[in-house]
Design an enzyme around this catalytic site. Structure first.
Site, mmCIF file in Angstrom:
data_model
loop_
_atom_site.group_PDB
_atom_site.id
_atom_site.type_symbol
_atom_site.label_atom_id
_atom_site.label_comp_id
_atom_site.label_asym_id
_atom_site.label_seq_id
_atom_site.Cartn_x
_atom_site.Cartn_y
_atom_site.Cartn_z
ATOM 1 N NE ARG A 1 -2.543 0.161 3.554
ATOM 2 C CZ ARG A 1 -3.301 0.490 4.573
ATOM 3 N NH1 ARG A 1 -4.601 0.430 4.461
ATOM 4 N NH2 ARG A 1 -2.782 0.871 5.710
ATOM 5 C CG ASP B 1 2.562 -3.081 9.217
ATOM 6 O OD1 ASP B 1 2.805 -4.226 8.788
ATOM 7 O OD2 ASP B 1 2.608 -2.077 8.496
ATOM 8 C CG ASP C 1 6.282 -3.479 9.885
ATOM 9 O OD1 ASP C 1 7.055 -3.883 9.003
ATOM 10 O OD2 ASP C 1 5.846 -2.320 9.934
ATOM 11 C CB THR D 1 -2.319 7.100 -2.802
ATOM 12 O OG1 THR D 1 -1.646 5.840 -2.965
ATOM 13 C CG2 THR D 1 -1.475 8.200 -3.434
HETATM 14 C C1 PRP Z 1 -1.042 -4.712 4.401
HETATM 15 C C2 PRP Z 1 -1.879 -5.973 4.473
HETATM 16 C C3 PRP Z 1 -2.699 -5.902 3.239
HETATM 17 C C4 PRP Z 1 -2.934 -4.436 3.075
HETATM 18 C C5 PRP Z 1 -4.316 -4.142 3.534
HETATM 19 O O1 PRP Z 1 0.004 -4.873 3.538
HETATM 20 O O2 PRP Z 1 -1.119 -7.137 4.573
HETATM 21 O O3 PRP Z 1 -2.068 -6.449 2.095
HETATM 22 O O4 PRP Z 1 -1.988 -3.766 3.923
HETATM 23 O O5 PRP Z 1 -4.642 -2.830 3.303
HETATM 24 P P1 PRP Z 1 -5.750 -2.399 2.262
HETATM 25 O O6 PRP Z 1 -6.946 -3.282 2.510
HETATM 26 O O7 PRP Z 1 -6.018 -0.972 2.647
HETATM 27 O O8 PRP Z 1 -5.221 -2.525 0.889
HETATM 28 P P2 PRP Z 1 1.141 -3.738 3.364
HETATM 29 O O9 PRP Z 1 0.769 -2.825 2.242
HETATM 30 O O10 PRP Z 1 1.392 -3.084 4.687
HETATM 31 O O11 PRP Z 1 2.377 -4.548 2.874
HETATM 32 P P3 PRP Z 1 3.197 -5.693 3.631
HETATM 33 O O12 PRP Z 1 2.293 -6.906 3.747
HETATM 34 O O13 PRP Z 1 4.348 -5.908 2.711
HETATM 35 O O14 PRP Z 1 3.610 -5.179 4.973
HETATM 36 N N1 URA Z 2 -2.315 -3.281 7.023
HETATM 37 C C1 URA Z 2 -1.943 -3.732 8.244
HETATM 38 O O1 URA Z 2 -0.950 -4.474 8.360
HETATM 39 N N2 URA Z 2 -2.653 -3.372 9.295
HETATM 40 C C2 URA Z 2 -3.736 -2.575 9.211
HETATM 41 O O2 URA Z 2 -4.375 -2.284 10.245
HETATM 42 C C3 URA Z 2 -4.113 -2.118 7.941
HETATM 43 C C4 URA Z 2 -3.389 -2.493 6.861
#
Ligand code: PRP
Ligand code: URA
Length: 209
Positions: free
Chosen positions: A104, A200, A203, A108
């Site tokens: 994400r 997160d 993380d 944005t």
């Molecule tokens: C997180 C999560 C989803 C997304 C959800 O990933 O694992 O893929 O955010 O958010 P959304 O419904 O608003 O799209 P992130 O973008 O943090 O990437 P990561 O898994 O690499 O940490």
């Molecule tokens: N992605 C995450 O990992 N946590 C949230 O709460 C939203 C998006």
């Protein structure tokens, strides 16, 4: 309109509370996400068709039942979806695994694609998309759109936590895709994080913060 299945089984709810706890470290977090994913896979696969098969027990022949229909594919959304894969594979060890890399954009909140590798026969499979967090829904909706462009027509979405905003987006864009979640939380904050959520997921799984 698709159905949202909230998995209320006590074991799932108990483990989800431990996952949410800010004092749960990466090792326990990973183990718990895997365990909950296995328990949820049990519900996600509840409607799999069965067929009769002959089997010979040590005593006599009988007609048993075996899973029929489409083979399964699991598609984690990188990174955090990776934490759910082994749990699902524990129950469906023959499933093929595809990967879709999306992150994400922090400004944005829109998904940015950076990787995709899917099984060659992906369009013939029942696909279960894995992502622990359904927040705005942008990542899941984009992954599902991508899979449909590749010819997949049988998709389920499995997450640990869903925000109402994410459910609404996925249902609007993909009314044919059922959503399975362990909980529907209250809302998103201004950074797109689920409230109360679990923080997160990526993380916490990989200890990157
Ligand atoms: C997180 C999560 C989803 C997304 C959800 O990933 O694992 O893929 O955010 O958010 P959304 O419904 O608003 O799209 P992130 O973008 O943090 O990437 P990561 O898994 O690499 O940490
Ligand atoms: N992605 C995450 O990992 N946590 C949230 O709460 C939203 C998006």
């Amino acid at each position: 309109m698709s159905t949202v299945h909230v998995i209320t089984h006590p074991l799932v709810q108990h483990k989800l509370t431990m996952i949410r706890d800010k004092d749960t470290g990466p090792k326990d977090f990973r183990d718990l996400v895997e365990e909950v994913s296995a328990l949820m896979a049990y519900e996600v696969t509840r409607d799999m068709p069965l067929e009769e098969v002959e089997v010979e027990t040590p005593i006599c022949k009988m007609t048993g039942q075996a899973i029929a229909g489409k083979k399964v594919g699991v598609v984690p959304i990188l990174r955090a979806g990776l934490g759910m894969v082994n749990g699902v594979l524990r129950l469906i060890p023959t499933a093929k695994v595809g990967h879709i890399g999306l992150y994400r954009d922090p400004e944005t909140l829109l998904p940015v694609e950076y990787y995709c590798k899917l099984p060659v026969d992906v369009e013939e499979r029942q696909i279960i998309v894995l992502d622990p967090m359904l927040a705005t829904g942008g990542s899941a909706a984009a992954a599902i759109t991508y899979l449909k462009k590749r010819g997949v027509n049988s998709i389920k979405l499995m997450c640990l936590l869903a925000a109402p905003e994410g459910i609404e987006l996925v249902q609007r864009e993909h009314p044919d895709v059922d959503i399975f979640t362990a909980a529907i939380d209250e809302k998103l904050n201004s950074h797109g994080y689920i409230i109360p959520g679990l923080g997160d997921a990526g993380d916490r799984l990989f200890g990157t913060k």
